[in-house]
Design a protein around this motif. Structure first.
Motif, PDB file in Angstrom:
ATOM      1  N   VAL A 291      38.159  38.759  41.473  1.00  0.00           N
ATOM      2  CA  VAL A 291      38.142  38.336  42.869  1.00  0.00           C
ATOM      3  C   VAL A 291      39.578  38.165  43.356  1.00  0.00           C
ATOM      4  O   VAL A 291      40.362  37.436  42.740  1.00  0.00           O
ATOM      5  CB  VAL A 291      37.389  36.998  43.031  1.00  0.00           C
ATOM      6  CG1 VAL A 291      37.398  36.550  44.482  1.00  0.00           C
ATOM      7  CG2 VAL A 291      35.974  37.114  42.506  1.00  0.00           C
ATOM      8  N   THR A 292      39.935  38.836  44.436  1.00  0.00           N
ATOM      9  CA  THR A 292      41.236  38.574  45.047  1.00  0.00           C
ATOM     10  C   THR A 292      41.032  37.599  46.195  1.00  0.00           C
ATOM     11  O   THR A 292      40.123  37.761  47.022  1.00  0.00           O
ATOM     12  CB  THR A 292      41.891  39.862  45.572  1.00  0.00           C
ATOM     13  OG1 THR A 292      41.020  40.517  46.482  1.00  0.00           O
ATOM     14  CG2 THR A 292      42.246  40.796  44.431  1.00  0.00           C
ATOM     15  N   VAL A 293      41.861  36.587  46.248  1.00  0.00           N
ATOM     16  CA  VAL A 293      41.810  35.593  47.314  1.00  0.00           C
ATOM     17  C   VAL A 293      43.134  35.627  48.054  1.00  0.00           C
ATOM     18  O   VAL A 293      44.209  35.552  47.439  1.00  0.00           O
ATOM     19  CB  VAL A 293      41.555  34.180  46.745  1.00  0.00           C
ATOM     20  CG1 VAL A 293      41.446  33.173  47.871  1.00  0.00           C
ATOM     21  CG2 VAL A 293      40.286  34.172  45.903  1.00  0.00           C
ATOM     22  N   MET A 303      45.860  30.175  48.178  1.00  0.00           N
ATOM     23  CA  MET A 303      46.972  30.864  47.538  1.00  0.00           C
ATOM     24  C   MET A 303      46.603  32.328  47.355  1.00  0.00           C
ATOM     25  O   MET A 303      45.426  32.687  47.266  1.00  0.00           O
ATOM     26  CB  MET A 303      47.257  30.234  46.165  1.00  0.00           C
ATOM     27  CG  MET A 303      47.595  28.753  46.209  1.00  0.00           C
ATOM     28  SD  MET A 303      49.197  28.438  46.988  1.00  0.00           S
ATOM     29  CE  MET A 303      50.300  29.085  45.721  1.00  0.00           C
ATOM     30  N   ASN A 304      47.611  33.200  47.327  1.00  0.00           N
ATOM     31  CA  ASN A 304      47.368  34.617  47.070  1.00  0.00           C
ATOM     32  C   ASN A 304      47.201  34.809  45.563  1.00  0.00           C
ATOM     33  O   ASN A 304      48.181  34.770  44.810  1.00  0.00           O
ATOM     34  CB  ASN A 304      48.537  35.458  47.592  1.00  0.00           C
ATOM     35  CG  ASN A 304      48.623  35.409  49.101  1.00  0.00           C
ATOM     36  OD1 ASN A 304      47.606  35.390  49.787  1.00  0.00           O
ATOM     37  ND2 ASN A 304      49.828  35.375  49.633  1.00  0.00           N
ATOM     38  N   GLU A 305      45.953  35.028  45.139  1.00  0.00           N
ATOM     39  CA  GLU A 305      45.659  35.032  43.707  1.00  0.00           C
ATOM     40  C   GLU A 305      44.597  36.057  43.341  1.00  0.00           C
ATOM     41  O   GLU A 305      43.809  36.502  44.181  1.00  0.00           O
ATOM     42  CB  GLU A 305      45.165  33.651  43.270  1.00  0.00           C
ATOM     43  CG  GLU A 305      46.217  32.550  43.332  1.00  0.00           C
ATOM     44  CD  GLU A 305      45.660  31.213  42.899  1.00  0.00           C
ATOM     45  OE1 GLU A 305      46.403  30.431  42.287  1.00  0.00           O
ATOM     46  OE2 GLU A 305      44.462  30.943  43.182  1.00  0.00           O
ATOM     47  N   GLU A 326      50.812  38.913  45.540  1.00  0.00           N
ATOM     48  CA  GLU A 326      51.628  38.850  46.752  1.00  0.00           C
ATOM     49  C   GLU A 326      50.783  38.799  48.016  1.00  0.00           C
ATOM     50  O   GLU A 326      50.949  37.921  48.856  1.00  0.00           O
ATOM     51  CB  GLU A 326      52.603  40.032  46.794  1.00  0.00           C
ATOM     52  CG  GLU A 326      53.655  39.984  45.685  1.00  0.00           C
ATOM     53  CD  GLU A 326      54.713  41.057  45.852  1.00  0.00           C
ATOM     54  OE1 GLU A 326      55.189  41.263  46.987  1.00  0.00           O
ATOM     55  OE2 GLU A 326      55.068  41.702  44.846  1.00  0.00           O
ATOM     56  N   ASP A 327      49.882  39.732  48.185  1.00  0.00           N
ATOM     57  CA  ASP A 327      49.045  39.792  49.383  1.00  0.00           C
ATOM     58  C   ASP A 327      47.795  40.599  49.055  1.00  0.00           C
ATOM     59  O   ASP A 327      47.566  41.665  49.629  1.00  0.00           O
ATOM     60  CB  ASP A 327      49.830  40.434  50.533  1.00  0.00           C
ATOM     61  CG  ASP A 327      49.071  40.443  51.839  1.00  0.00           C
ATOM     62  OD1 ASP A 327      48.218  39.555  52.041  1.00  0.00           O
ATOM     63  OD2 ASP A 327      49.321  41.350  52.670  1.00  0.00           O
ATOM     64  N   PRO A 328      46.947  40.137  48.154  1.00  0.00           N
ATOM     65  CA  PRO A 328      45.877  40.975  47.603  1.00  0.00           C
ATOM     66  C   PRO A 328      44.733  41.235  48.575  1.00  0.00           C
ATOM     67  O   PRO A 328      44.271  40.336  49.278  1.00  0.00           O
ATOM     68  CB  PRO A 328      45.400  40.171  46.383  1.00  0.00           C
ATOM     69  CG  PRO A 328      45.665  38.749  46.768  1.00  0.00           C
ATOM     70  CD  PRO A 328      46.950  38.789  47.555  1.00  0.00           C
ATOM     71  N   HIS A 329      44.291  42.478  48.596  1.00  0.00           N
ATOM     72  CA  HIS A 329      43.154  42.891  49.403  1.00  0.00           C
ATOM     73  C   HIS A 329      42.080  43.474  48.481  1.00  0.00           C
ATOM     74  O   HIS A 329      41.602  42.795  47.598  1.00  0.00           O
ATOM     75  CB  HIS A 329      43.599  43.901  50.463  1.00  0.00           C
ATOM     76  CG  HIS A 329      44.452  43.312  51.540  1.00  0.00           C
ATOM     77  ND1 HIS A 329      45.716  42.793  51.325  1.00  0.00           N
ATOM     78  CD2 HIS A 329      44.221  43.161  52.878  1.00  0.00           C
ATOM     79  CE1 HIS A 329      46.222  42.344  52.461  1.00  0.00           C
ATOM     80  NE2 HIS A 329      45.332  42.559  53.420  1.00  0.00           N
ATOM     81  N   GLY A 330      41.702  44.759  48.696  1.00  0.00           N
ATOM     82  CA  GLY A 330      40.649  45.368  47.900  1.00  0.00           C
ATOM     83  C   GLY A 330      41.089  45.698  46.492  1.00  0.00           C
ATOM     84  O   GLY A 330      42.288  45.735  46.170  1.00  0.00           O
ATOM     85  N   LEU A 331      40.108  45.975  45.618  1.00  0.00           N
ATOM     86  CA  LEU A 331      40.409  46.233  44.214  1.00  0.00           C
ATOM     87  C   LEU A 331      39.296  47.083  43.610  1.00  0.00           C
ATOM     88  O   LEU A 331      38.215  47.237  44.183  1.00  0.00           O
ATOM     89  CB  LEU A 331      40.584  44.931  43.440  1.00  0.00           C
ATOM     90  CG  LEU A 331      39.378  43.994  43.265  1.00  0.00           C
ATOM     91  CD1 LEU A 331      39.726  42.912  42.215  1.00  0.00           C
ATOM     92  CD2 LEU A 331      38.953  43.295  44.549  1.00  0.00           C
ATOM     93  N   ALA A 332      39.587  47.641  42.433  1.00  0.00           N
ATOM     94  CA  ALA A 332      38.624  48.479  41.725  1.00  0.00           C
ATOM     95  C   ALA A 332      38.957  48.457  40.242  1.00  0.00           C
ATOM     96  O   ALA A 332      40.097  48.166  39.849  1.00  0.00           O
ATOM     97  CB  ALA A 332      38.653  49.916  42.255  1.00  0.00           C
ATOM     98  N   THR A 333      37.955  48.761  39.411  1.00  0.00           N
ATOM     99  CA  THR A 333      38.174  48.827  37.967  1.00  0.00           C
ATOM    100  C   THR A 333      37.674  50.163  37.438  1.00  0.00           C
ATOM    101  O   THR A 333      36.813  50.807  38.030  1.00  0.00           O
ATOM    102  CB  THR A 333      37.429  47.703  37.225  1.00  0.00           C
ATOM    103  OG1 THR A 333      36.012  47.869  37.387  1.00  0.00           O
ATOM    104  CG2 THR A 333      37.848  46.335  37.735  1.00  0.00           C
TER     105      THR A 333
END
Length: 410
Positions: A291-293, A303-305, A326-333
């Motif tokens: 999860v990016t927050v 916090m950007n985590e 730093e500034d997390p948005h979308g993600l994938a694995t």
């Protein structure tokens, strides 16, 4: 003929003016406060619904969410419509058509059908023949109904100044900034497409799931040309994304991650993982949720985590570790890889085998303007960023090769 939509700017000014005099002294307690907030921009619902049209390829204006089904790449042009590309050769994607759908932000496909939001409606398009795309069904006022105001729909927000006259005997006028929420990815049958982690639409078994700002709605796809709404579960305000793994559903929201399961033909709430208020996409890889927050003006003070959460027990998710970003948005694995769109810092590729030390295993960084979301298909990564859609060969994740870029209109 290109239709021009008239946007009506609606500004609600709270102006209760009172002259209140203190007993015996005649001093006024009326004070003026000026603040900046997000003002709703409206369009007539009739214009929104009549905006459907299919045209030859056109320029990409505001890259948004992305979706892939077979060799087709679907790109949402935020609140304008959907671009369709033949992506059989990722080094040379070929534009096929543009579907005009005012207010559209999300797209999902299965087989011959495309599902998208258009204002408060869920529309179904037959895309089996790209030269003859047809709108075959519309469910009115089914999602984002809170954005319907009379005969109009909130199509966007603009920053505006509001002057409020109030009773305040503390003296002096004040200026402050008020933050309002603004607008802010699967398993299934063969032929179901793949979306990024920012998606509000997903397919689970024979259900289409849709997330709006406060609820999760389910639609039967027994007849895929005509989805039937089964029901909605009101959760809380601030829902943002959805991700499906097998029979589990993970909904990202401003206050945390909601976990649901599909049992006996219906969705059951299992648990909620709370975090500080912030924007929150999620992807799941077996027993781990990533999860990016992100904290910012519209998102909240978080916090950007990156949070790594054990979801082996859906009813009791456990935070394993948090990593600063730093500034997390979308993600994938994919297998041992974790790709994170870290805003202006670009797309980062990590080896995630050791989740406790993920930041120490950064393999590469691909520069991009405000990297937003990413889809991974085998050795191919498709990135949505401010400048456009960028495709990479990540066979060697330490040295990705840029294959192509679909640039937005400057």
């Amino acid at each position: 003929m290109k239709k021009v939509f008239s946007l009506v700017l609606s500004v609600t000014l709270l102006s209760s003016i009172s002259a209140i005099f203190l007993s015996g002294c005649g001093t006024s307690c009326t004070q003026t406060r000026t603040y900046v907030t997000m003002i709703e921009v409206f369009a007539p619902l009739s214009d929104v619904r009549n905006s459907f049209a299919v045209s030859n390829p056109t320029d990409l204006v505001e890259p948004g969410k992305i979706h892939v089904n077979g060799n087709r790449l679907y790109i949402v042009d935020v609140r304008k419509g959907i671009h369709i590309y033949d992506n059989s050769n990722p080094s040379n994607p070929v534009a096929l058509k543009f579907i005009s759908l005012q207010t559209c932000t999300d797209v999902f496909t299965r087989g011959n059908y495309l599902y998208a939001n258009q204002g408060p409606d869920l529309v179904t398009l037959d895309v089996s023949d790209v030269s003859n795309i047809q709108l075959v069904d519309r469910l009115n006022n089914i999602i984002f109904s809170n954005l319907v105001k009379g005969d109009s729909f909130v199509v966007s927000y603009k920053e505006g100044e509001v002057i409020d006259v109030v009773e305040d005997c503390s003296g002096g006028s004040t200026f402050f900034f008020e933050n309002d929420v603004v607008f802010s990815g699967s398993s299934g049958r063969s032929g179901t497409g793949i979306s990024g982690s920012q998606s509000r639409l997903a397919i689970l078994n024979n259900l289409l799931l849709a997330v709006d700002q406060s609820s999760v709605s389910s639609f039967s796809l027994d007849n895929p040309a005509k989805p039937t709404k089964l029901g909605s579960q009101v959760i809380q305000d601030g829902l943002e994304t959805i991700f499906v793994q097998e029979n589990a559903v993970f909904v990202g929201g401003e206050n945390g991650m909601l976990i649901m399961s599909f049992q006996n033909g219906s969705l059951k709430t299992e648990s909620f993982f709370f975090h500080s208020r912030g924007c929150d996409p999620v992807v799941v890889d077996n027993d781990l949720a990533f999860v990016t927050v992100r904290g910012s003006s519209p998102c909240g003070p978080a916090m950007n985590e990156l949070h790594v959460i054990d979801v082996s027990n859906l009813s009791s998710p456990q935070l394993i570790v948090s990593h600063e970003m730093e500034d997390p948005h979308g993600l994938a694995t994919r297998d041992s890889l974790l790709l994170i769109c870290d805003g202006e810092a670009g797309m980062k590729i990590f080896n995630k085998n050791n989740i406790i030390t993920i930041p120490q295993h950064l393999l590469s960084v691909q520069k991009a303007q405000s990297a937003f979301d990413v889809i991974v298909l085998g050795n191919q990564a498709i990135l949505s960023a401010t400048e456009g859609i960028i495709q990479f060969d990540i066979t060697d994740p330490a040295n990705p090769v840029k294959l192509s870029t679909i640039l937005k209109k400057m």
